[in-house]
Every structure is written in structure tokens, then in C-alpha cells.
Motif scaffolding. Structure first.
Motif, PDB file in Angstrom:
ATOM      1  N   VAL A  66      18.407   9.167   0.550  1.00  0.00           N
ATOM      2  CA  VAL A  66      18.670   8.206   1.614  1.00  0.00           C
ATOM      3  C   VAL A  66      19.640   8.778   2.632  1.00  0.00           C
ATOM      4  O   VAL A  66      20.565   9.523   2.286  1.00  0.00           O
ATOM      5  N   THR A  67      19.392   8.435   3.891  1.00  0.00           N
ATOM      6  CA  THR A  67      20.327   8.714   4.980  1.00  0.00           C
ATOM      7  C   THR A  67      20.690   7.381   5.619  1.00  0.00           C
ATOM      8  O   THR A  67      19.796   6.616   5.999  1.00  0.00           O
TER       9      THR A  67
ATOM     10  N   GLN B   1      20.830   0.826   9.184  1.00  0.00           N
ATOM     11  CA  GLN B   1      19.552   1.516   9.054  1.00  0.00           C
ATOM     12  C   GLN B   1      19.609   2.470   7.864  1.00  0.00           C
ATOM     13  O   GLN B   1      20.553   3.262   7.730  1.00  0.00           O
ATOM     14  N   TYR B   2      18.610   2.391   7.021  1.00  0.00           N
ATOM     15  CA  TYR B   2      18.493   3.249   5.842  1.00  0.00           C
ATOM     16  C   TYR B   2      17.159   3.994   5.940  1.00  0.00           C
ATOM     17  O   TYR B   2      16.092   3.374   5.980  1.00  0.00           O
ATOM     18  N   TYR B   3      17.239   5.320   5.999  1.00  0.00           N
ATOM     19  CA  TYR B   3      16.038   6.152   6.062  1.00  0.00           C
ATOM     20  C   TYR B   3      15.823   6.769   4.679  1.00  0.00           C
ATOM     21  O   TYR B   3      16.641   7.566   4.200  1.00  0.00           O
ATOM     22  N   LEU B   4      14.710   6.401   4.051  1.00  0.00           N
ATOM     23  CA  LEU B   4      14.459   6.770   2.663  1.00  0.00           C
ATOM     24  C   LEU B   4      13.312   7.775   2.587  1.00  0.00           C
ATOM     25  O   LEU B   4      12.260   7.579   3.213  1.00  0.00           O
TER      26      LEU B   4
ATOM     27  N   PHE C  76      15.230  -0.957   6.334  1.00  0.00           N
ATOM     28  CA  PHE C  76      14.900   0.134   5.426  1.00  0.00           C
ATOM     29  C   PHE C  76      13.563   0.744   5.863  1.00  0.00           C
ATOM     30  O   PHE C  76      12.532   0.068   5.867  1.00  0.00           O
ATOM     31  N   SER C  77      13.594   2.010   6.258  1.00  0.00           N
ATOM     32  CA  SER C  77      12.379   2.735   6.627  1.00  0.00           C
ATOM     33  C   SER C  77      12.125   3.819   5.587  1.00  0.00           C
ATOM     34  O   SER C  77      13.043   4.576   5.234  1.00  0.00           O
ATOM     35  N   TYR C  78      10.905   3.888   5.070  1.00  0.00           N
ATOM     36  CA  TYR C  78      10.618   4.853   4.016  1.00  0.00           C
ATOM     37  C   TYR C  78       9.346   5.637   4.350  1.00  0.00           C
ATOM     38  O   TYR C  78       8.429   5.151   5.008  1.00  0.00           O
ATOM     39  N   GLU C  79       9.333   6.878   3.907  1.00  0.00           N
ATOM     40  CA  GLU C  79       8.139   7.723   4.003  1.00  0.00           C
ATOM     41  C   GLU C  79       7.970   8.473   2.697  1.00  0.00           C
ATOM     42  O   GLU C  79       8.947   8.764   1.993  1.00  0.00           O
ATOM     43  N   LEU C  80       6.731   8.784   2.375  1.00  0.00           N
ATOM     44  CA  LEU C  80       6.428   9.408   1.089  1.00  0.00           C
ATOM     45  C   LEU C  80       6.238  10.907   1.245  1.00  0.00           C
ATOM     46  O   LEU C  80       5.613  11.377   2.196  1.00  0.00           O
ATOM     47  N   SER C  81       6.773  11.637   0.293  1.00  0.00           N
ATOM     48  CA  SER C  81       6.621  13.094   0.277  1.00  0.00           C
ATOM     49  C   SER C  81       5.225  13.449  -0.236  1.00  0.00           C
ATOM     50  O   SER C  81       4.680  12.773  -1.112  1.00  0.00           O
ATOM     51  N   PRO C  82       4.626  14.521   0.279  1.00  0.00           N
ATOM     52  CA  PRO C  82       3.312  14.949  -0.230  1.00  0.00           C
ATOM     53  C   PRO C  82       3.392  15.653  -1.583  1.00  0.00           C
ATOM     54  O   PRO C  82       2.369  15.966  -2.176  1.00  0.00           O
ATOM     55  N   LEU C  83       4.603  15.905  -2.056  1.00  0.00           N
ATOM     56  CA  LEU C  83       4.795  16.588  -3.339  1.00  0.00           C
ATOM     57  C   LEU C  83       5.143  15.593  -4.433  1.00  0.00           C
ATOM     58  O   LEU C  83       5.731  14.542  -4.164  1.00  0.00           O
ATOM     59  N   MET C  84       4.788  15.918  -5.640  1.00  0.00           N
ATOM     60  CA  MET C  84       5.095  15.085  -6.795  1.00  0.00           C
ATOM     61  C   MET C  84       5.907  15.877  -7.810  1.00  0.00           C
ATOM     62  O   MET C  84       5.677  17.085  -8.003  1.00  0.00           O
ATOM     63  N   VAL C  85       6.859  15.213  -8.448  1.00  0.00           N
ATOM     64  CA  VAL C  85       7.655  15.819  -9.508  1.00  0.00           C
ATOM     65  C   VAL C  85       7.144  15.286 -10.846  1.00  0.00           C
ATOM     66  O   VAL C  85       6.917  14.084 -11.002  1.00  0.00           O
ATOM     67  N   LYS C  86       6.955  16.188 -11.800  1.00  0.00           N
ATOM     68  CA  LYS C  86       6.500  15.799 -13.134  1.00  0.00           C
ATOM     69  C   LYS C  86       7.540  16.197 -14.170  1.00  0.00           C
ATOM     70  O   LYS C  86       7.930  17.359 -14.257  1.00  0.00           O
TER      71      LYS C  86
ATOM     72  N   ASN D  62       0.837  -1.198   0.000  1.00  0.00           N
ATOM     73  CA  ASN D  62       0.000   0.000   0.000  1.00  0.00           C
ATOM     74  C   ASN D  62       0.875   1.253   0.000  1.00  0.00           C
ATOM     75  O   ASN D  62       1.967   1.272   0.572  1.00  0.00           O
ATOM     76  N   ARG D  63       0.344   2.296  -0.620  1.00  0.00           N
ATOM     77  CA  ARG D  63       1.127   3.526  -0.805  1.00  0.00           C
ATOM     78  C   ARG D  63       1.111   4.371   0.470  1.00  0.00           C
ATOM     79  O   ARG D  63       0.556   5.476   0.521  1.00  0.00           O
ATOM     80  N   VAL D  64       1.718   3.840   1.498  1.00  0.00           N
ATOM     81  CA  VAL D  64       1.869   4.552   2.770  1.00  0.00           C
ATOM     82  C   VAL D  64       3.283   4.308   3.279  1.00  0.00           C
ATOM     83  O   VAL D  64       3.983   3.412   2.793  1.00  0.00           O
ATOM     84  N   GLY D  65       3.682   5.103   4.251  1.00  0.00           N
ATOM     85  CA  GLY D  65       5.000   4.898   4.832  1.00  0.00           C
ATOM     86  C   GLY D  65       5.101   3.533   5.486  1.00  0.00           C
ATOM     87  O   GLY D  65       4.115   2.955   5.950  1.00  0.00           O
ATOM     88  N   GLY D  66       6.291   2.996   5.530  1.00  0.00           N
ATOM     89  CA  GLY D  66       6.484   1.676   6.112  1.00  0.00           C
ATOM     90  C   GLY D  66       7.951   1.321   6.183  1.00  0.00           C
ATOM     91  O   GLY D  66       8.829   2.182   6.126  1.00  0.00           O
ATOM     92  N   SER D  67       8.209   0.034   6.290  1.00  0.00           N
ATOM     93  CA  SER D  67       9.588  -0.431   6.398  1.00  0.00           C
ATOM     94  C   SER D  67       9.661  -1.891   5.976  1.00  0.00           C
ATOM     95  O   SER D  67       8.639  -2.587   5.926  1.00  0.00           O
TER      96      SER D  67
END
Length: 385
Positions: free
Chosen positions: A304-305, A279-282, A325-335, A209-214
Motif C-alpha cells: 500500500v501507498t 487515498q490508498y493505492y493498493l 481505496f484504489s487497487y490493481e492486480l499484479s500479473p504474477l502469482m506467489v505460491k 470481479n477480479r479486475v482492478g477497481g476502487s
């Protein structure tokens, strides 16, 4: 009358010609001409390549898209832990495992030199067991001993896995597998012996699902106790596992040219001191790529950090060995949008290249010609004196 008009019109000629008898051709002039022509051809080819490649414009706006799954592509090698002792777990931001997750994951056994031992095998991601689960097989006629770890008098341990599960639920240290009757004819002994003598390549994809996770790759069997996710590495200690790993590929969608879709490719995490937690923070940025034919490609870029620390099996709060690996999604989109380049701009650049190289070569040839003439004149005067 007509000849006078023609003569006056000739006065507008900005490229007056000298008589052929007054032109002097030199070797240095020929060298400069060849060099100038070569430079001119190279610059024109470079400009042609630029013209043939599309111009990419970039926009940034708030991401309002819904419904897209997040695809995680990965190819990771752990050269010092066998595949039987490596577990891949994926969770959402609350720590709950992803349910009904589409995935296609394979494990390939490697020797310590990184050479494949056998063909890759497909791996299924199972839910972590909890203390409420009872792994005994009551339907069997025979009832094997749990060696004191049974939860009740009716619990049976008919396989080596049943005994290990019973000890895991009791949170007891597992005894030597060679002393357990159910493990003597089981391949657990062989898997245990090979745990630190082989490596493993784990690769494939997961769609979550398109939510933050790990997600993480760590040694030992994973299970949940009191809502805490832990790994059981018995009969080993966590400090014996070398969690050195190589990230051959990690991305969250399709690769795009010029995009930062796979910045971790080729990165090696080196464990120098015992068990190490990597630990990888994405930070994932949703990306839309529109091609010239209006084909829309949805993918993700990420930054990544990285952080790593040694972990101790004495202090349970210090973490556990593995790659996390922990990831979170930005609220902005690049086109990114591909656009054709202007023919007029291309023609202007070609004219600038031809005229510029021709002019500079002419100036350089004039300076060189007059310098050589002055030098020869001084030489002649010196001999005459």
C-alpha cells in the motif's frame, strides 16, 4: 591371546577415564553444569518447535488462473460521521459501479466515545442515481410541492427525500429542512441533527470481479451526473465533515500465517485540517497456499501507498472528503507450499546442540577452575611472604 586383543582394542577408546580419586568436584562446576543443562533444554525445545512447524517454499510465476472472484473484507470506523451520512461505493477501473455484486455489509451506530448505540443493521449497496431518473411518485393522489425544483409541471414531491432529490438533480443548494412541509414529520431532521454527533462502524465483505477497481467510504448521498461520480452532502458543506477513520481490518481473501495479507490493520487516518481526502493505492499480488494435506487456499497479499490532502468545496477538481481505496492486480502469482522437515536434519541439530553446549561448558569450567586455583595460590604465597 584373547586378553592381548582386548588390551589393544582398548587403545581405540577416545574417552579415556580418570580414576574417581583424581576427580575434583567444585561449586563453580555445578553452577556451570546447571546453566549448561538449562541452555541445552531451551535450545532443544526451540529446535523441536522448528521441526514441528512446516517448511514453506516460495515460487513466483505468471498468474493464468480465471474465474475467481475478488473478496474484499473490511472493518472501518469513522468516529465523527453518523451512519446515515456515510456511503460505501464500489467501482471498476472504468469508474462504473459493480453490478450484481455479492456482499454482506453492516453498519453500527457509535457515540463519540466509540461505544455502540444499537445493534448493527445490514446495508444494501444501491446504484447511484442519475439525472435521467425521475424520483417523483405520480401514482399518489396528493401532489406535494417541489419548492421550485420540479423538472416539469406534473412532477410531485410527496416525501422529504423527493424534495432533496429534486434539488439534487437541479444542482441547487437545499433550503432549511425545517421550512419544508414534507420534512416536518420525517426523520430527516433527526438524521441531519445527528450527522456530526455520532460515529459509525461499517464492516463486512464484497465479492467483485477480479479486475482492478476502487471503493470508497465518504459522506453524502452518491449520484452520477454527466458520467461524474459525486456526493451530495446538503444541507452541510463538505468542509464540516471530519473524515478521521480507523482501519480495523482490510484484506482481499483469507489471512495466511507469515503473509502480507492485511498490512493496513490498525492504521488510523487522522484529519487535522477540515475536510481531508485519504487515498490508498493498493498493489494486490494473487497468492496460492498449499498445505501439507494438499489443501489449496487462494488469497491475496498487497502492498500500500498512502496519501492524504485537504480538499476545498470551492475547487471541485480537488476531490471530496472520505477514504478512497484504489487497487490493481499484479500479473504474477506467489505460491507457498508447506513441506515436512527432515528427521535426519532434526537429529543432527540435536546432536550439535548437546555436543556444542557440553564442549563449551567444559572449556569454560576448565578456564574458571585454573584461574581460581592460580588466584588462591597467589593469595597463599602473599600470606607466607
Amino acid at each position: 591371546m584373547e586378553s592381548q586383543f582386548v588390551n589393544k582394542f582398548k587403545q581405540l577408546d577416545a574417552y579415556a577415564k580418570t580414576l574417581e580419586d583424581f576427580r575434583v568436584k567444585t561449586a563453580t562446576g555445578a553452577i556451570i553444569t546447571v546453566m549448561g543443562a538449562s541452555i541445552m533444554v531451551l535450545l532443544i525445545l526451540s529446535e523441536l518447535h522448528t521441526y514441528m512447524s512446516p517448511n514453506i517454499s516460495e515460487e513466483l510465476f505468471v498468474d493464468t488462473s480465471r474465474g475467481h472472484k475478488l473478496r474484499i473484507n473490511f472493518d472501518i470506523i469513522v468516529p465523527r460521521i453518523s451512519c446515515d451520512y456515510l456511503v460505501l461505493d464500489a467501482m471498476d477501473s472504468s469508474g462504473e459501479q459493480h453490478l450484481q455484486m455479492d456482499h454482506n455489509i453492516h453498519k453500527r451506530r457509535l457515540n463519540l466515545d466509540g461505544v455502540p448505540i444499537e445493534e448493527p443493521k445490514k446495508e444494501e449497496i444501491a446504484l447511484s442515481s442519475t439525472v435521467k431518473q425521475n424520483s417523483s411518485e405520480l401514482a399518489k393522489i396528493t401532489c406535494g410541492s417541489c419548492y421550485g425544483a420540479a423538472l416539469n409541471e406534473t412532477q410531485c414531491c410527496n416525501t422529504c427525500e423527493d424534495v432533496k432529490e429534486a434539488y439534487r438533480l437541479k444542482r441547487w443548494a437545499l433550503p432549511d429542512l425545517a421550512t419544508i412541509e414534507q420534512c416536518k414529520d420525517d426523520d430527516s431532521l433527526e438524521r441531519t441533527n445527528l450527522a456530526l454527533k455520532e460515529g459509525c462502524q461499517i464492516y463486512g465483505y464484497m465479492e467483485v470481479n477480479r479486475v482492478g477497481g476502487s471503493f470508497h467510504i465518504a459522506p453524502g448521498k452518491s449520484f452520477t451526473i454527466n458520467h461524474i461520480h459525486v456526493h451530495d452532502v446538503q444541507p452541510f458543506s463538505s468542509s464540516v465533515f471530519n473524515t478521521t477513520h480507523i482501519i480495523r481490518h482490510l484484506s482481499f481473501g483469507t489471512d495466511i500465517e507469515g503473509g502480507n495479507t492485511a498490512p493496513l490493520d490498525g492504521i488510523k487516518g487522522l484529519a487535522k485540517e477540515g475536510a481531508v481526502m485519504f487515498q490508498y493505492y493498493l498493489k494486490i499480488v494473487p497468492t496460492m497456499y498449499v498445505k501439507l494435506d494438499n489443501t489449496v487456499l487462494h488469497t491475496n497479499q498487497f502492498s500500500v501507498t498512502r496519501h492524504q490532502k485537504p480538499v476545498s468545496n470551492v475547487n471541485t477538481e480537488s476531490g471530496m472528503p472520505g477514504a478512497f481505496f484504489s487497487y490493481e492486480l499484479s500479473p504474477l502469482m506467489v505460491k507457498y507450499t508447506e513441506k515436512e522437515r527432515s528427521v535426519g536434519h532434526f537429529a543432527t541439530n540435536i546432536c550439535a546442540i548437546v555436543g556444542g553446549v557440553f564442549t563449551v561448558a567444559g572449556i569454560f569450567d576448565t578456564l574458571l577452575y585454573h584461574s581460581l586455583n592460580a588466584f588462591q595460590h597467589k593469595v597463599v604465597l602473599g600470606k607466607a611472604g
